[in-house]
Enzyme design. Structure first.
Site, mmCIF file in Angstrom:
data_model
loop_
_atom_site.group_PDB
_atom_site.id
_atom_site.type_symbol
_atom_site.label_atom_id
_atom_site.label_comp_id
_atom_site.label_asym_id
_atom_site.label_seq_id
_atom_site.Cartn_x
_atom_site.Cartn_y
_atom_site.Cartn_z
ATOM 1 N N ALA A 15 0.828 -1.216 0.000
ATOM 2 C CA ALA A 15 0.000 0.000 0.000
ATOM 3 C C ALA A 15 0.860 1.263 0.000
ATOM 4 O O ALA A 15 0.581 2.214 -0.747
ATOM 5 C CB ALA A 15 -0.920 -0.016 1.225
ATOM 6 N N ALA A 50 -4.222 -7.748 4.131
ATOM 7 C CA ALA A 50 -4.848 -7.043 5.262
ATOM 8 C C ALA A 50 -6.341 -7.326 5.257
ATOM 9 O O ALA A 50 -6.990 -7.273 4.212
ATOM 10 C CB ALA A 50 -4.566 -5.550 5.168
ATOM 11 N N GLY A 52 -8.934 -6.708 8.400
ATOM 12 C CA GLY A 52 -9.895 -5.947 9.199
ATOM 13 C C GLY A 52 -10.305 -4.630 8.589
ATOM 14 O O GLY A 52 -11.489 -4.318 8.470
ATOM 15 N N GLU A 120 -12.836 -2.394 16.207
ATOM 16 C CA GLU A 120 -11.773 -3.357 16.519
ATOM 17 C C GLU A 120 -11.236 -3.040 17.915
ATOM 18 O O GLU A 120 -11.534 -1.990 18.484
ATOM 19 C CB GLU A 120 -10.655 -3.299 15.462
ATOM 20 C CG GLU A 120 -11.045 -4.017 14.183
ATOM 21 C CD GLU A 120 -9.952 -4.039 13.138
ATOM 22 O OE1 GLU A 120 -9.890 -5.012 12.404
ATOM 23 O OE2 GLU A 120 -9.176 -3.082 13.045
ATOM 24 N N ASP A 217 13.822 -6.451 4.976
ATOM 25 C CA ASP A 217 14.953 -6.027 4.123
ATOM 26 C C ASP A 217 15.273 -4.535 4.246
ATOM 27 O O ASP A 217 16.442 -4.152 4.333
ATOM 28 C CB ASP A 217 14.645 -6.291 2.635
ATOM 29 C CG ASP A 217 14.453 -7.757 2.325
ATOM 30 O OD1 ASP A 217 14.480 -8.582 3.256
ATOM 31 O OD2 ASP A 217 14.266 -8.077 1.140
ATOM 32 N N HIS A 238 -0.088 -11.022 16.943
ATOM 33 C CA HIS A 238 -1.557 -11.000 16.834
ATOM 34 C C HIS A 238 -2.101 -12.171 17.642
ATOM 35 O O HIS A 238 -1.568 -13.279 17.563
ATOM 36 C CB HIS A 238 -1.977 -11.123 15.366
ATOM 37 C CG HIS A 238 -3.392 -10.701 15.115
ATOM 38 N ND1 HIS A 238 -4.469 -11.430 15.563
ATOM 39 C CD2 HIS A 238 -3.913 -9.633 14.466
ATOM 40 C CE1 HIS A 238 -5.591 -10.820 15.193
ATOM 41 N NE2 HIS A 238 -5.284 -9.723 14.533
ATOM 42 N N ARG A 286 -4.348 -5.456 22.022
ATOM 43 C CA ARG A 286 -3.864 -6.681 21.388
ATOM 44 C C ARG A 286 -2.810 -7.413 22.222
ATOM 45 O O ARG A 286 -2.815 -8.636 22.329
ATOM 46 C CB ARG A 286 -3.270 -6.292 20.037
ATOM 47 C CG ARG A 286 -3.347 -7.350 19.027
ATOM 48 C CD ARG A 286 -2.985 -6.790 17.683
ATOM 49 N NE ARG A 286 -4.145 -6.546 16.865
ATOM 50 C CZ ARG A 286 -4.094 -6.179 15.596
ATOM 51 N NH1 ARG A 286 -2.931 -5.994 15.022
ATOM 52 N NH2 ARG A 286 -5.192 -5.992 14.913
ATOM 53 N N HIS A 347 3.090 -10.442 13.941
ATOM 54 C CA HIS A 347 2.167 -9.801 13.010
ATOM 55 C C HIS A 347 2.667 -8.460 12.478
ATOM 56 O O HIS A 347 2.536 -8.176 11.296
ATOM 57 C CB HIS A 347 0.833 -9.611 13.727
ATOM 58 C CG HIS A 347 -0.259 -9.026 12.899
ATOM 59 N ND1 HIS A 347 -0.757 -9.655 11.779
ATOM 60 C CD2 HIS A 347 -0.964 -7.864 13.021
ATOM 61 C CE1 HIS A 347 -1.725 -8.918 11.251
ATOM 62 N NE2 HIS A 347 -1.855 -7.811 11.976
ATOM 63 N N GLU A 371 5.198 0.253 6.986
ATOM 64 C CA GLU A 371 5.595 -0.554 8.149
ATOM 65 C C GLU A 371 7.096 -0.531 8.411
ATOM 66 O O GLU A 371 7.538 -0.716 9.554
ATOM 67 C CB GLU A 371 5.099 -2.003 7.965
ATOM 68 C CG GLU A 371 5.257 -2.834 9.222
ATOM 69 C CD GLU A 371 4.524 -4.175 9.153
ATOM 70 O OE1 GLU A 371 3.583 -4.324 8.352
ATOM 71 O OE2 GLU A 371 4.913 -5.064 9.919
ATOM 72 N N ARG A 382 0.667 -1.182 18.526
ATOM 73 C CA ARG A 382 -0.145 -0.550 17.474
ATOM 74 C C ARG A 382 -1.626 -0.833 17.667
ATOM 75 O O ARG A 382 -2.026 -1.966 17.950
ATOM 76 C CB ARG A 382 0.285 -1.085 16.117
ATOM 77 C CG ARG A 382 -0.521 -0.528 14.961
ATOM 78 C CD ARG A 382 -0.056 -1.157 13.686
ATOM 79 N NE ARG A 382 -0.318 -2.578 13.700
ATOM 80 C CZ ARG A 382 -1.295 -3.164 13.016
ATOM 81 N NH1 ARG A 382 -2.107 -2.458 12.276
ATOM 82 N NH2 ARG A 382 -1.455 -4.472 13.073
#
Ligand code: FAD
Ligand code: SIN
Length: 539
Positions: A15, A50, A52, A120, A217, A238, A286, A347, A371, A382
Site C-alpha cells: 500500500a 490485510a 480488518g 476493533e 529487508d 496477533h 492486542r 504480526h 511498516e 499498534r
C-alpha cells in the site's frame, strides 16, 4: 552491470509504495519517471492480505472525533507515541481516504450507500472502513495497481530485490543496487530520492501472519547504510491466527474484527477466560489478549485456544468474513457451527527506520514509509487498522514534500559509491547453502527466545546463535533472493534481540519476565551502525 536513472526510486509494492508512486506521478513533474523495484510479483505484499480494515476519522461518521482516535492510539502506544504524529495522521485520514475512494477503492457500504464502519480492539468507536468484507488490503492494492498500469511515468521491476543503498561520502543516498532474479544480474539505479516501502519483518519468527516476503529487508539495508533504527523490540503478536497444525509455517489471520463483531475466546472445555485478564475482555488491547492466550496455552499445555464465532448471526458471518469463512472451510472448519483453533503469531513491526511523517530519515535523500518506518504513530503497541492509514498518509505527505525537492538524478557519483558498486563484480565462493533450513533455524530461535515473553538468558542465547550463524554465512554479494533475505533476517533478528535485551522493563508488546515493571518515563531505543560499531542508546 546495467545502470539507469530515475527521478524517484520506490522499493516495494504494498500500500505504501504503490500509493507513493501514484501520488508522485500525479502531483509532480518527473522528467526521469518513477521506478518501483519489487522483489516478488507486482503487489505481492503484507498489504495484499490485510483483512480488518483501515481507520478513518470521517466527517460523515457522527459521534467520532480526532480527539478520541488520538486518545485511543496514545493509550495503546503505552507512552511511546509521538503525539504530533498521531494528531497529524488522524486529521489527514478523512482527506486521504476520500482520495483513495477517488482512486477506485471500494469500501463496503450499507444499502443506502453509507460507508459501513466497524469496531476493533481498543478503539472506542466504530471507525474502521473495510472492503470486500474481510479483504480490505486486496481492495486497496488492486485499485492502486489498476491505476498504475495506465501510468506511463511509472516503470516496474518485478522479481528484483534491492540489496544495497548507494550512500556517498556526504551521507546522501543516490540510489540503489538491486538483483534482478529474472536475468540473474545485479543492476544499479540512480536517483536523488530513494523510498523504502519494504514492509515489516514478521518472517523472522517461526509463527507469523506475514507472507514470505516480510523479511525486514528495508530495515537491514537502512541499518547497513548508517540510518537510525528505532524501537525494534516492539513486535506485535496477533492473538488470533489459525492454528491448525503446530508445524505449519504461516498462520492465516483470523481478523480482530471477528471479535469486534462479538466472537468469544474459549478454552478446550468451552469456557471463556478473557474476563480474568481485562475488563474489555476480547476487545482489550492486542498485547493483553495475546499474552492471555499464551498464558492459557502454557497453563493447559495446549497448542491453541479457540475463537467461538458461532454466536454471530450466520448471514452476517458469511457476508462480513467471506475470506476467513472460505479458508477455514477449506481446512474442514465451518465457522458457523464450530469454534476456530487460534494461537498468537508475529504480526507487525512497530519499530523501524526512524522517519518523520514525510518519510525523511537520518540520511539525506533516503525516505522510509509504511511498516518499515518508525514515525511515532504506534509507540509500543499498534492500534488495529492504524497501519494501513499510516501507509497511505505517509505516501501522500511524501509526494507533497518531494514536490519541493530537486529530483534530478545525481550528476556526480563519488568514489565511495563506485567502490560499493565494484564489489558486486567480485568473484564469490560456490558454496551451496540450504537457505530454507537456515531460515527455519533462525525463525525457531527467534520464536523461542525473542518471542511473546522475554528474559535475559534467552535473549543472550539468541544473540550468540545469530552471531554464529552470521559468521557461517556468505560474505559480500549473494546469488539469489532467498540468500539476500536470509542475510537481512540475520541483521534484523540481531537488532530485535539486542533492543529487547537492552530494554529492562515491560511496556506494550515488549514483555520481560525478569523486568515485569513499566518504568515511569518512556524512552525510545535507537540503534545505528557506524564505523563497524553498533551504538545502542536511549533518549
Ligand atoms: P508491505 O505491504 O509489506 O509491502 C512491502 C513491499 O516491499 C512488498 O511488495 C515486498 O515484496 C517489497 N520488498 C520488501 N523488501 C524488498 C526488497 N529488498 N527489494 C524489493 N522489494 C522489497 N493493517 C491494517 O491497518 N489493517 C488491517 O486490516 C491489517 N490486516 C493485516 C492482515 C495481515 C494478514 C497482515 C500480515 C497484516 C495486516 N495489517 C493490517 C498490517 C498491514 O497490512 C501492514 O502494516 C501494511 O500493509 C504494510 O504496508 P507496506 O506497504 O508498508 O508494506
Ligand atoms: C486484523 O484484521 O485483525 C488485523 C488488523 C490489523 O492488524 O490492523
Amino acid at each position: 552491470m546495467r545502470h539507469s536513472e530515475y527521478s524517484v526510486i520506490v522499493i516495494g509494492s504494498g500500500a505504501a509504495g504503490l500509493y507513493a508512486a501514484l501520488k508522485l506521478s500525479s502531483k509532480i513533474t518527473l522528467p526521469d519517471g518513477v521506478l518501483i523495484i519489487t522483489k516478488s510479483s507486482f503487489g505481492e505484499s503484507n498489504s495484499m492480505y490485510a483483512q480488518g480494515g483501515i481507520v478513518g476519522v470521517m466527517h460523515q461518521n457522527t459521534g467520532d472525533s480526532i480527539k478520541q482516535h488520538v486518545a485511543d492510539t496514545l493509550k495503546a502506544g503505552a507512552g511511546l507515541c509521538d503525539k504530533n504524529t498521531v494528531e497529524y495522521v488522524s486529521e489527514l485520514s478523512d482527506e486521504v481516504i476520500n482520495d483513495l475512494i477517488n482512486c477506485g477503492v471500494d469500501f463496503d457500504r450499507d444499502k443506502n450507500g453509507n460507508i459501513n464502519f466497524t469496531l476493533e480492539a481498543a478503539h472506542s468507536f466504530k471507525r474502521i472502513l473495510h472492503s470486500g468484507g474481510d479483504a480490505t488490503g486486496k481492495g486497496i492494492v488492486t485499485a492502486l495497481i489498476n491505476k498504475i498500469k495506465d501510468d506511463k511515468n511509472i516503470t516496474v521491476a518485478e522479481h528484483s530485490i534491492a540489496v544495497e543503498l548507494l550512500i556517498n561520502s556526504g551521507n546522501e543516498c543516490k540510489g540503489v543496487i538491486f538483483y534482478n532474479a529474472l536475468t540473474g544480474e545485479h543492476e544499479v539505479a540512480y536517483s536523488s530520492a530513494t523510498v523504502l516501502a519494504t514492509g515489516g519483518a514478521g518472517q523472522v519468527y517461526k509463527y507469523t501472519t506475514n507472507p514470505e516476503g516480510a523479511t525486514g529487508d528495508g530495515i537491514a539495508l537502512a541499518y547497513r547504510a548508517g540510518a537510525i533504527i528505532r524501537d525494534m523490540e516492539f513486535i506485535q503478536f496477533h492473538p488470533t491466527a489459525l492454528a491448525l497444525n503446530p508445524k505449519s509455517k504461516n498462520r492465516f489471520l483470523i481478523s480482530e474484527a471477528v471479535r469486534g463483531e462479538g466472537a468469544k475466546l474459549i478454552n478446550k472445555y468451552g469456557n471463556e477466560f478473557m474476563i480474568k485478564y481485562h475488563d474489555k475482555r476480547e476487545l482489550a488491547p492486542r498485547d493483553i489478549v495475546t499474552r492471555a492466550i499464551y498464558k492459557e496455552m502454557q497453563a493447559s499445555h495446549s497448542d491453541n485456544m479457540f475463537l467461538n464465532a458461532t454466536i454471530i448471526e450466520k448471514n452476517k458471518l458469511l457476508s462480513r468474513f467471506p475470506t476467513i469463512f472460505n479458508r477455514c472451510k477449506d481446512n474442514g472448519i465451518d465457522i458457523c457451527s464450530s469454534p476456530i483453533p487460534v494461537a498468537p503469531a508475529a504480526h507487525y513491526t512497530m519499530g523501524g527506520i526512524k522517519a518523520d511523517i514525510n518519510g525523511k530519515t537520518s540520511i539525506s535523500g533516503l525516505y522510509a514509509i509504511g511498516e518499515t518506518a518508525s514515525t511515532g504513530l504506534h509507540g509500543a503497541n499498534r492500534l488495529a487498522s492504524n497501519s494501513l492509514l499510516e501507509c497511505v498518509v505517509s505516501a501522500y505527505e511524501l509526494a507533497d514534500y518531494l514536490s519541493f525537492v530537486n529530483l534530478e538524478p545525481p550528476q556526480i557519483i563519488d568514489s565511495t559509491i563506485l567502490a560499493k558498486i565494484e564489489k558486486y563484480s567480485e568473484p564469490i565462493s560456490d558454496i551451496d547453502y540450504d537457505i530454507e533450513t537456515l531460515k527455519a533455524d533462525l525463525k525457531e530461535i527467534m520464536w523461542k527466545n525473542v518471542g511473546i515473553i522475554r528474559a535475559e538468558q534467552q535473549l543472550k542465547y539468541a544473540i550468540n546463535s545469530i552471531d554464529k550463524m552470521t559468521d557461517e554465512f556468505r560474505k559480500g554479494r549473494c546469488i539469489s533472493i532467498p540468500e539476500y533475505e536470509y542475510k537481512n533476517m540475520l541483521i534484523v533478528s540481531k537488532i530485535i534481540a539486542e533492543s529487547a535485551l537492552n530494554r529492562k522493563e515491560s511496556r506494550g508488546a515488549h514483555s520481560r519476565s525478569d523486568y515485569p515493571q513499566t518504568e515511569q518515563y518512556a524512552e525510545h531505543s535507537y540503534i545505528s551502525y557506524k564505523n563497524k560499531m553498533e551504538i545502542l542508546e536511549y533518549a
